[in-house]
Design an enzyme around this catalytic site. Structure first.
Site, short mmCIF file in Angstrom:
data_model
loop_
_atom_site.label_atom_id
_atom_site.label_comp_id
_atom_site.label_asym_id
_atom_site.label_seq_id
_atom_site.Cartn_x
_atom_site.Cartn_y
_atom_site.Cartn_z
N HIS A 121 -6.79 1.91 8.87
CA HIS A 121 -5.57 1.61 8.11
C HIS A 121 -4.89 2.83 7.50
CE1 HIS A 121 -8.26 2.06 4.71
NE2 HIS A 121 -7.21 2.16 3.93
C1 UD1 Z 1 -3.90 1.04 -0.08
C2 UD1 Z 1 -4.37 2.36 -0.68
C3 UD1 Z 1 -5.54 2.90 0.13
C4 UD1 Z 1 -6.64 1.87 0.27
C5 UD1 Z 1 -6.04 0.60 0.86
C6 UD1 Z 1 -7.07 -0.49 1.01
C7 UD1 Z 1 -2.66 3.78 -1.76
C8 UD1 Z 1 -1.87 5.01 -1.61
N1 UD1 Z 1 -3.32 3.39 -0.66
O1 UD1 Z 1 -3.38 1.34 1.23
O2 UD1 Z 1 -6.07 4.03 -0.52
O3 UD1 Z 1 -7.66 2.38 1.12
O4 UD1 Z 1 -4.99 0.15 0.00
O5 UD1 Z 1 -6.56 -1.56 1.73
O6 UD1 Z 1 -2.67 3.20 -2.81
N2 UD1 Z 1 0.58 -5.43 2.75
C9 UD1 Z 1 0.38 -6.78 2.96
N3 UD1 Z 1 -0.28 -7.47 2.01
C10 UD1 Z 1 -0.73 -6.90 0.87
C11 UD1 Z 1 -0.51 -5.52 0.66
C12 UD1 Z 1 0.14 -4.81 1.62
O7 UD1 Z 1 0.74 -7.34 3.96
O8 UD1 Z 1 -1.32 -7.61 0.05
C13 UD1 Z 1 1.26 -4.63 3.80
C14 UD1 Z 1 2.65 -4.24 3.39
O9 UD1 Z 1 3.47 -4.37 4.49
C15 UD1 Z 1 2.52 -2.78 2.99
C16 UD1 Z 1 1.32 -2.31 3.82
O10 UD1 Z 1 0.51 -3.45 4.00
O11 UD1 Z 1 3.66 -2.04 3.27
C17 UD1 Z 1 0.53 -1.24 3.12
O12 UD1 Z 1 0.17 -1.60 1.79
P1 UD1 Z 1 0.04 -0.48 0.62
O13 UD1 Z 1 -0.39 -1.10 -0.64
O14 UD1 Z 1 1.26 0.35 0.61
O15 UD1 Z 1 -1.07 0.51 1.12
P2 UD1 Z 1 -2.40 0.30 1.98
O16 UD1 Z 1 -2.14 0.86 3.32
O17 UD1 Z 1 -2.95 -1.08 1.88
#
Ligand code: UD1
Length: 365
Positions: free
Chosen positions: A210
């Site tokens: 991820h």
């Molecule tokens: C975040 C953390 C990372 C951690 C990971 C665990 C930061 C910088 N990164 O990354 O360190 O290892 O979480 O999972 O804080 N999304 C959903 N549902 C959700 C949340 C997100 O569908 O509940 C999708 C959204 O489209 C979003 C993407 O996932 O744009 C990424 O989510 P984001 O919170 O930006 O970062 P992670 O890649 O999950």
């Protein structure tokens, strides 16, 4: 004492659960009262990344949910800061506790620092020395402004001292993520989740991926998928997809490439199902931080598809091997992993299920 705990993203939940429990127990044994407030920033909001884990880990329902949701780093961090500042002003806690290295961690720490509220950082001092990784920036800055720095591995103290942090603020206590793993391991194994996916224990691998650096670039993701397909022709793979990765595979049209191998794609799993599948796997291929630690304790060979790790003890003592992201290097790691045929490994010091108890004692002393 009033303490505010912050959770934002999935890996925060496994870290905060044992802390809330240990603080309550330690306070009770001393005849003291600790008021604990749990704030969810809402960085992760879908049920598999949030609500399901709250239930499985027995976490109390958050007292406050900031519902910040997804966004660019600046927008997400800014939204957390604006909303959380109000929480701190309204509640005036004696301590604010953050874990790990996600955007919610630094956002809340910044708020607390500016309001003069003492900050506790659990999992301090880890360094990948790669500043292109968003988490590395979050780690360095959170540690700079924290008052209590609780570390998971011995090298973390050296990293902090090098950055000018006073030794008196640093406490080596072990790993709260492992507290949670040891507590739930038996219940997880009893689920035999792999059978639900038609897999037998010891005869499949687990993949998680991820990191933006691995999944946000079409060419990079394509070459990683190609090598995973190659691996799967020898060892069937189970791949629980993080929402970010699922989205990118669809955007880049890489589904057909995946159908060439024996890769079972499933949505993100709950905590217990994931631990069950990992514990029963022959090997794990990942870019996650927490999974490197969990496989070390479960004794499962792990290939980390990154150029660096902020958790070097999982390589020096555990079952982890850094392959980098070059497909040929990953293929070689798959064939030559030192732990595939040897159970020899050590359990890192203090990864014994008692880290949260140590933290609670220090905070209440
Ligand atoms: C975040 C953390 C990372 C951690 C990971 C665990 C930061 C910088 N990164 O990354 O360190 O290892 O979480 O999972 O804080 N999304 C959903 N549902 C959700 C949340 C997100 O569908 O509940 C999708 C959204 O489209 C979003 C993407 O996932 O744009 C990424 O989510 P984001 O919170 O930006 O970062 P992670 O890649 O999950």
């Amino acid at each position: 004492m009033k303490i505010v705990h912050v959770v934002g993203a999935r890996p925060n939940l496994m870290k905060v659960a044992p802390l809330i429990e240990a603080l309550a127990k330690e306070a009770e044994s001393r005849g003291r009262h600790v008021e604990q407030l749990l704030v969810h920033t809402g960085q992760h909001y879908t049920p598999e990344l949030s609500k399901l884990l709250f239930d499985e880990l027995g976490l109390p329902k958050p007292d406050i949910n900031l519902n910040v949701g997804s966004g660019s780093h600046g927008a997400q961090t800014g939204r957390v800061m604006i909303a959380f500042e109000e929480v701190l002003r309204d509640n005036r806690p004696d301590r604010m506790l953050v874990v790990g290295d996600v955007n919610s961690t630094i956002a809340c720490a910044l708020d607390a620092a500016k309001l003069g509220i003492p900050i506790v950082h659990v999992e301090a001092g880890l360094r990948s020395f790669d500043r292109s990784m968003p988490e590395e920036i979050n780690r360095i800055l959170t540690d700079q402004i924290s008052d209590w720095l609780f570390t998971t591995e011995e090298g973390a103290r050296d990293n902090l001292l090098r950055e000018g942090i006073d030794d008196k603020r640093i406490h080596f206590v072990g790993n709260v993520m492992i507290d949670t793993l040891l507590k739930h391991r038996d219940a997880a194994l009893a689920r035999r989740t792999q059978e639900r996916f038609g897999l037998s224990a010891g005869k499949y691998g687990v993949v998680t991926l991820h990191r933006p650096s691995n999944v946000d670039d079409a060419c990079g993701l394509k070459s990683l998928i190609a090598v995973l397909v190659r691996v799967s022709q020898q060892l069937p793979l189970l791949w629980p997809l993080h929402p970010r990765t699922k989205y990118q595979i669809e955007q880049f049209g890489l589904q057909s490439l995946l159908s060439k191998g024996c890769v079972k794609l499933v949505d993100s799993l709950g905590y217990l199902d994931f631990i069950c599948c990992t514990a029963n796997a022959r090997m794990v291929l990942t870019d996650s931080g927490g999974v490197q630690e969990e496989t070390t304790i479960l004794g499962v060979p792990c290939i980390t598809m990154r150029e660096n790790t902020e958790r070097p003890v999982t390589v020096s003592q555990g079952t982890n091997m850094l392959s980098g992201t070059n497909p040929e290097a990953i293929w070689r790691a798959f064939n030559d992993h030192p732990h595939m045929h040897s159970a020899e490994r050590r359990v890192p010091r203090y990864w014994d299920g008692k880290a949260a108890e140590r933290i609670a004692r220090i905070l209440l002393d």
